[in-house]
Structure formats: structure tokens, C-alpha cells
Design a protein around this motif. Structure first.
Motif, PDB file in Angstrom:
ATOM      1  N   ARG A  91      15.734  -7.464   6.811  1.00 32.84           N
ATOM      2  CA  ARG A  91      16.277  -6.321   7.572  1.00 32.84           C
ATOM      3  C   ARG A  91      15.240  -5.236   7.820  1.00 32.84           C
ATOM      4  N   ARG A  92      14.078  -5.312   7.147  1.00 30.58           N
ATOM      5  CA  ARG A  92      13.053  -4.266   7.303  1.00 30.58           C
ATOM      6  C   ARG A  92      11.896  -4.823   8.109  1.00 30.58           C
ATOM      7  N   GLY A  93      11.623  -4.173   9.219  1.00 29.52           N
ATOM      8  CA  GLY A  93      10.517  -4.586  10.066  1.00 29.52           C
ATOM      9  C   GLY A  93       9.303  -3.704   9.872  1.00 29.52           C
ATOM     10  N   LEU A  94       8.295  -3.967  10.661  1.00 31.40           N
ATOM     11  CA  LEU A  94       7.028  -3.256  10.549  1.00 31.40           C
ATOM     12  C   LEU A  94       7.177  -1.762  10.821  1.00 31.40           C
ATOM     13  N   ASP A  95       7.940  -1.385  11.842  1.00 27.93           N
ATOM     14  CA  ASP A  95       8.068   0.042  12.164  1.00 27.93           C
ATOM     15  C   ASP A  95       8.608   0.829  10.975  1.00 27.93           C
ATOM     16  N   GLU A  96       9.629   0.290  10.323  1.00 29.81           N
ATOM     17  CA  GLU A  96      10.202   0.971   9.160  1.00 29.81           C
ATOM     18  C   GLU A  96       9.194   1.025   8.014  1.00 29.81           C
ATOM     19  N   ALA A  97       8.529  -0.093   7.739  1.00 24.66           N
ATOM     20  CA  ALA A  97       7.558  -0.128   6.640  1.00 24.66           C
ATOM     21  C   ALA A  97       6.401   0.837   6.892  1.00 24.66           C
ATOM     22  N   VAL A  98       5.913   0.899   8.130  1.00 26.81           N
ATOM     23  CA  VAL A  98       4.824   1.827   8.461  1.00 26.81           C
ATOM     24  C   VAL A  98       5.294   3.273   8.303  1.00 26.81           C
ATOM     25  N   ALA A  99       6.508   3.572   8.719  1.00 26.16           N
ATOM     26  CA  ALA A  99       7.038   4.930   8.568  1.00 26.16           C
ATOM     27  C   ALA A  99       7.124   5.320   7.086  1.00 26.16           C
ATOM     28  N   VAL A 100       7.583   4.413   6.254  1.00 22.93           N
ATOM     29  CA  VAL A 100       7.658   4.670   4.812  1.00 22.93           C
ATOM     30  C   VAL A 100       6.255   4.859   4.250  1.00 22.93           C
ATOM     31  N   TRP A 101       5.328   3.983   4.622  1.00 27.27           N
ATOM     32  CA  TRP A 101       3.929   4.079   4.170  1.00 27.27           C
ATOM     33  C   TRP A 101       3.330   5.426   4.565  1.00 27.27           C
ATOM     34  N   ARG A 102       3.526   5.839   5.823  1.00 23.10           N
ATOM     35  CA  ARG A 102       3.009   7.147   6.271  1.00 23.10           C
ATOM     36  C   ARG A 102       3.636   8.288   5.468  1.00 23.10           C
ATOM     37  N   GLY A 103       4.926   8.157   5.148  1.00 26.18           N
ATOM     38  CA  GLY A 103       5.591   9.174   4.333  1.00 26.18           C
ATOM     39  C   GLY A 103       4.965   9.273   2.951  1.00 26.18           C
ATOM     40  N   LEU A 109       0.812  -1.210   0.000  1.00 31.32           N
ATOM     41  CA  LEU A 109       0.000   0.000   0.000  1.00 31.32           C
ATOM     42  C   LEU A 109       0.850   1.266   0.000  1.00 31.32           C
ATOM     43  N   ALA A 110       2.090   1.188   0.458  1.00 29.28           N
ATOM     44  CA  ALA A 110       3.025   2.309   0.269  1.00 29.28           C
ATOM     45  C   ALA A 110       3.295   2.489  -1.225  1.00 29.28           C
ATOM     46  N   GLU A 111       3.499   1.376  -1.935  1.00 36.16           N
ATOM     47  CA  GLU A 111       3.700   1.432  -3.388  1.00 36.16           C
ATOM     48  C   GLU A 111       2.454   1.978  -4.087  1.00 36.16           C
ATOM     49  N   VAL A 112       1.280   1.540  -3.642  1.00 37.33           N
ATOM     50  CA  VAL A 112       0.018   2.002  -4.226  1.00 37.33           C
ATOM     51  C   VAL A 112      -0.132   3.514  -4.044  1.00 37.33           C
ATOM     52  N   GLU A 113       0.131   4.000  -2.833  1.00 40.69           N
ATOM     53  CA  GLU A 113       0.044   5.446  -2.566  1.00 40.69           C
ATOM     54  C   GLU A 113       0.976   6.218  -3.513  1.00 40.69           C
ATOM     55  N   ARG A 114       2.219   5.749  -3.620  1.00 41.44           N
ATOM     56  CA  ARG A 114       3.192   6.437  -4.489  1.00 41.44           C
ATOM     57  C   ARG A 114       2.719   6.408  -5.930  1.00 41.44           C
ATOM     58  N   ASN A 115       2.302   5.241  -6.387  1.00 43.62           N
ATOM     59  CA  ASN A 115       1.918   5.109  -7.787  1.00 43.62           C
ATOM     60  C   ASN A 115       0.763   6.029  -8.156  1.00 43.62           C
ATOM     61  N   TRP A 116      -0.337   5.936  -7.416  1.00 43.16           N
ATOM     62  CA  TRP A 116      -1.526   6.667  -7.844  1.00 43.16           C
ATOM     63  C   TRP A 116      -1.454   8.165  -7.591  1.00 43.16           C
ATOM     64  N   PHE A 117      -0.907   8.574  -6.460  1.00 40.53           N
ATOM     65  CA  PHE A 117      -0.878  10.014  -6.197  1.00 40.53           C
ATOM     66  C   PHE A 117       0.325  10.704  -6.831  1.00 40.53           C
ATOM     67  N   GLN A 118       1.504  10.137  -6.686  1.00 40.66           N
ATOM     68  CA  GLN A 118       2.680  10.831  -7.193  1.00 40.66           C
ATOM     69  C   GLN A 118       2.938  10.585  -8.680  1.00 40.66           C
ATOM     70  N   ARG A 119       2.863   9.330  -9.097  1.00 43.16           N
ATOM     71  CA  ARG A 119       3.128   9.031 -10.505  1.00 43.16           C
ATOM     72  C   ARG A 119       1.958   9.419 -11.399  1.00 43.16           C
ATOM     73  N   VAL A 120       0.753   8.947 -11.055  1.00 43.66           N
ATOM     74  CA  VAL A 120      -0.390   9.169 -11.938  1.00 43.66           C
ATOM     75  C   VAL A 120      -0.906  10.607 -11.829  1.00 43.66           C
ATOM     76  N   VAL A 121      -1.274  11.033 -10.631  1.00 39.19           N
ATOM     77  CA  VAL A 121      -1.835  12.384 -10.474  1.00 39.19           C
ATOM     78  C   VAL A 121      -0.750  13.450 -10.650  1.00 39.19           C
ATOM     79  N   GLY A 122       0.406  13.236 -10.023  1.00 37.03           N
ATOM     80  CA  GLY A 122       1.457  14.245 -10.061  1.00 37.03           C
ATOM     81  C   GLY A 122       2.354  14.205 -11.273  1.00 37.03           C
ATOM     82  N   GLY A 123       2.314  13.092 -12.010  1.00 38.88           N
ATOM     83  CA  GLY A 123       3.160  12.991 -13.195  1.00 38.88           C
ATOM     84  C   GLY A 123       4.642  12.846 -12.888  1.00 38.88           C
ATOM     85  N   LEU A 124       4.968  12.435 -11.673  1.00 35.84           N
ATOM     86  CA  LEU A 124       6.373  12.316 -11.276  1.00 35.84           C
ATOM     87  C   LEU A 124       6.941  10.962 -11.709  1.00 35.84           C
TER      88      LEU A 124
END
Length: 172
Positions: free
Chosen positions: A97-109, A65-80
Motif C-alpha cells: 500500500r506504500r509507494g515511492l511518493d509516500e516513502a520519499v515524503a516520510v524520508w524528507r520529513g 534511510l528514513a529509519e537511519v535518519e531517525r535513528n542517528w539524529f533523533q534517537r542518538v543525538v537527540g535522545g528521543l
């Protein structure tokens, strides 16, 4: 309009009002539901797959869902033109090496970047799908919001099953 929260702390989506705040509130509700499904779990638990042969995990869903957020808002809507958030484009692959805390932080970002990019844009603003069978098709920000609500709702159903398998907790 006063925001209300459910007993579990999630925001209650708007039941009346203007379209944009209603769409945003439903997306926020589904984001909070995913986060709630992961709350209180240890790293090994969020890596537990649903059932063979599926490799679906709660950690994989957060990354996806972090990938989904990036794809639809930044790539599709923003054209980035941005690379994948994680090492493979779906986000499902787990890195030991990546745990839940890191993944959640990236997702929130990614959520925060999407909010910034969409602020002030009309629901009628358009972007273009960047890849896959629909590459090049124009979609509105309204369509993207509706699609993400659907995407989160579907994956929250998966998260509910995963959480039940982990510790018996059910309900979304």
C-alpha cells in the motif's frame, strides 16, 4: 560562498571551507543522489529486487534511510525515544500500500526533523547509541555526520546497481 549544482541538479559538496558546512553539504549531496536514483521510476520499478537471493530494492533503500535518519539524529543525538518509522526497524520491508511518493515524503520529513534537532548543536555535542552491539557508547554529532555520509555513499552504490538493472541508467 556560492552554492553550485551539478548538471543533474544535485548540489556540489563544498570543496573548501569550515567543517560543519562541508559535512552538511556532503550529506546533502548523498541524499540528493539517492533521490536522483529513484527519479522517473514507476512503483513496480522501485520494487524490483537487485538479484536473487537479495530482496534489496530502491523503495527499500529509501525506507531504510528514513529509519537511519531517525535513528542517528533523533534517537542518538537527540535522545528521543521514538518508534520505527515503518513496520519493521530496518525499513527494508515493502508494504504493497506504500509507494515511492509516500516513502520519499516520510524520508524528507525525517531529514527535516534531524536538521531541526541538530541546528545550533556543536559538532562536539554527544549522544548515545541506543541499540545493537554498540549500545550505550557515546558519539559526537561530528561522528554521526561522518557515519551518515558513509552510510549513504555505500547505499548509493547499491542504488546505482539497482537503477542499472531497472533501465540501464548508470553513474552517480
Amino acid at each position: 560562498m556560492t552554492a553550485h549544482t551539478l548538471p543533474d541538479g544535485r548540489p556540489l559538496p563544498l570543496l573548501t571551507g569550515a567543517e560543519r558546512p562541508m559535512l552538511e553539504s556532503w550529506l546533502d549531496y548523498h541524499r540528493a543522489t539517492l533521490e536522483m536514483k529513484c527519479r522517473g521510476l514507476e512503483d513496480a520499478q522501485v520494487r524490483l529486487a537487485s538479484a536473487e537471493p537479495s530482496a534489496l530494492t530502491l523503495l527499500g533503500l529509501v525506507q531504510h534511510l528514513a529509519e537511519v535518519e531517525r535513528n542517528w539524529f533523533q534517537r542518538v543525538v537527540g535522545g528521543l525515544d521514538l518508534p520505527s518509522v515503518f513496520e519493521e526497524p530496518t525499513g527494508y520491508a515493502l508494504d504493497p500500500r506504500r509507494g515511492l511518493d509516500e516513502a520519499v515524503a516520510v524520508w524528507r520529513g525525517e531529514i527535516a526533523h534531524g536538521r531541526e534537532l541538530c541546528a545550533g548543536r556543536s559538532l562536539d555535542a554527544t549522544g548515545r547509541i541506543t541499540d545493537g552491539p554498540m549500545a550505550g557508547i557515546e558519539v559526537s554529532l561530528r561522528w554521526v555526520f561522518i557515519h551518515l555520509i558513509e552510510e549513504y555513499a555505500r547505499h548509493n552504490g547499491h542504488a546505482d546497481i539497482l537503477r542499472e538493472r531497472i533501465d540501464g541508467v548508470t553513474g552517480i
